[in-house]
Design an enzyme around this catalytic site. Structure first.
Site, mmCIF file in Angstrom:
data_model
loop_
_atom_site.group_PDB
_atom_site.id
_atom_site.type_symbol
_atom_site.label_atom_id
_atom_site.label_comp_id
_atom_site.label_asym_id
_atom_site.label_seq_id
_atom_site.Cartn_x
_atom_site.Cartn_y
_atom_site.Cartn_z
ATOM 1 N N TYR A 54 0.827 -1.207 0.000
ATOM 2 C CA TYR A 54 0.000 0.000 0.000
ATOM 3 C C TYR A 54 0.859 1.253 0.000
ATOM 4 O O TYR A 54 0.635 2.185 -0.783
ATOM 5 C CB TYR A 54 -0.920 -0.008 1.219
ATOM 6 C CG TYR A 54 -1.662 1.297 1.426
ATOM 7 C CD1 TYR A 54 -2.770 1.614 0.654
ATOM 8 C CD2 TYR A 54 -1.229 2.218 2.387
ATOM 9 C CE1 TYR A 54 -3.446 2.814 0.834
ATOM 10 C CE2 TYR A 54 -1.904 3.418 2.571
ATOM 11 C CZ TYR A 54 -3.006 3.712 1.796
ATOM 12 O OH TYR A 54 -3.656 4.900 1.966
ATOM 13 N N LYS A 113 1.036 4.411 -2.816
ATOM 14 C CA LYS A 113 0.760 5.819 -2.510
ATOM 15 C C LYS A 113 1.982 6.694 -2.742
ATOM 16 O O LYS A 113 1.867 7.827 -3.226
ATOM 17 C CB LYS A 113 0.276 5.950 -1.064
ATOM 18 C CG LYS A 113 -1.017 5.211 -0.762
ATOM 19 C CD LYS A 113 -2.177 5.658 -1.631
ATOM 20 C CE LYS A 113 -2.741 6.989 -1.197
ATOM 21 N NZ LYS A 113 -3.975 7.347 -1.948
#
Length: 278
Positions: free
Chosen positions: A150, A154
């Site tokens: 994740y 990002k």
């Protein structure tokens, strides 16, 4: 009389950052295009004036094209003042337990989707000399166990945003990344059935973090939204930090004696961008 400003926001489901941003922009006299994959999940925004609901899954080209048509039809002059890429997928899993197809889907939503959306809306943003805003995460600046994939997704879109900022500046478009810390949101509710591919003694700990029950203090969602909208109205560009612990992460990871303007000047030297507009 000046035309009403417009903003399109992805990921506006109830209880999340997108919904709070939509409500705040509406209060600031913008016409808001609030989008989500499922319109029934935007009940908090129902009945507000100057809010148009659009179905938009950012990984579906047909949805993006339909959104462009709707915005163009509303404005008449095919412009958009602000595009906010907020929709994304949270994810928790130890690296060695990652399903690679899941990681590919994660990057499709968090990385490729926002790029596709920006490319598609670029003509409208150019016409308005508007702004592109990406909702990033402090996790992209830290090495947090179980959030590696994740965090990478990002941080990747943040790097793209910083590069895009330099590329479109000569054409009057501003780019802002909001590095987001802990914010009260329903974004982690879909981890209720979290489990690892194989039994592990630390599974309850990872599940607790995934479900947002770690006890960490979080910024109020509307307070966060107000800060972001203020940045947009002030036409702030580059990287800003909002949310719980965001300032601490900034202080510990970005200490530099070189001002951003000097970094930017060196980055564009010899690329041709420094000659545009001269």
């Amino acid at each position: 009389m000046a035309a009403q400003k417009t903003v399109l926001i992805t990921g506006c489901s109830d209880g999340g950052i997108g919904s709070a941003l939509a409500a705040t922009f509406q209060q600031r006299d913008f016409h808001v295009f609030a989008t989500a994959r499922d319109l029934s999940k935007m009940r908090d925004l129902e009945g507000l004036p100057n809010v148009t609901f659009l179905t938009l899954d950012i990984v579906k080209p047909d949805d993006i094209n339909a959104a462009i048509e709707a915005v163009s039809k509303h404005t008449g002059n095919k412009t958009l003042d602000c595009l906010i890429s907020n929709a994304g997928r949270n994810h928790f899993m130890p690296i060695l337990d990652e399903n690679l197809d899941t990681v590919r889907r994660l990057f499709e939503v968090n990385f490729i989707g926002p790029i596709a959306l920006t490319q598609a809306f670029a003509p409208l943003l150019l016409e308005a000399k508007g702004m592109v805003v990406y909702i990033a995460s402090t996790s992209g600046h830290l090495n947090i166990p179980y959030m590696g994939a994740y965090a990478a997704s990002k941080r990747s879109i943040e790097i793209v945003a910083e590069t895009l900022r330099l590329e479109v500046a000569p054409f009057g478009i501003g780019v802002l990344e909001v590095v987001t810390g802990a914010v009260k949101s329903k974004g982690q509710t879909y981890f209720g059935d979290f489990n690892l591919p194989q039994q592990s003694s630390i599974e309850p700990t990872i599940a607790s973090r995934a479900q947002g029950t770690d006890g960490l203090p979080r910024m109020d969602t509307m307070e966060y939204a107000k800060a972001v909208v203020d940045d947009v109205l002030q036409r702030t560009i580059g990287r800003v930090w909002h949310g719980g612990f965001a300032d601490k992460v900034k202080m510990s990871t970005t200490a530099t004696a070189v001002p951003q303007s000097a970094m930017d000047a060196g980055a564009v030297m010899g690329t041709g961008l420094d000659a545009i507009g001269e």
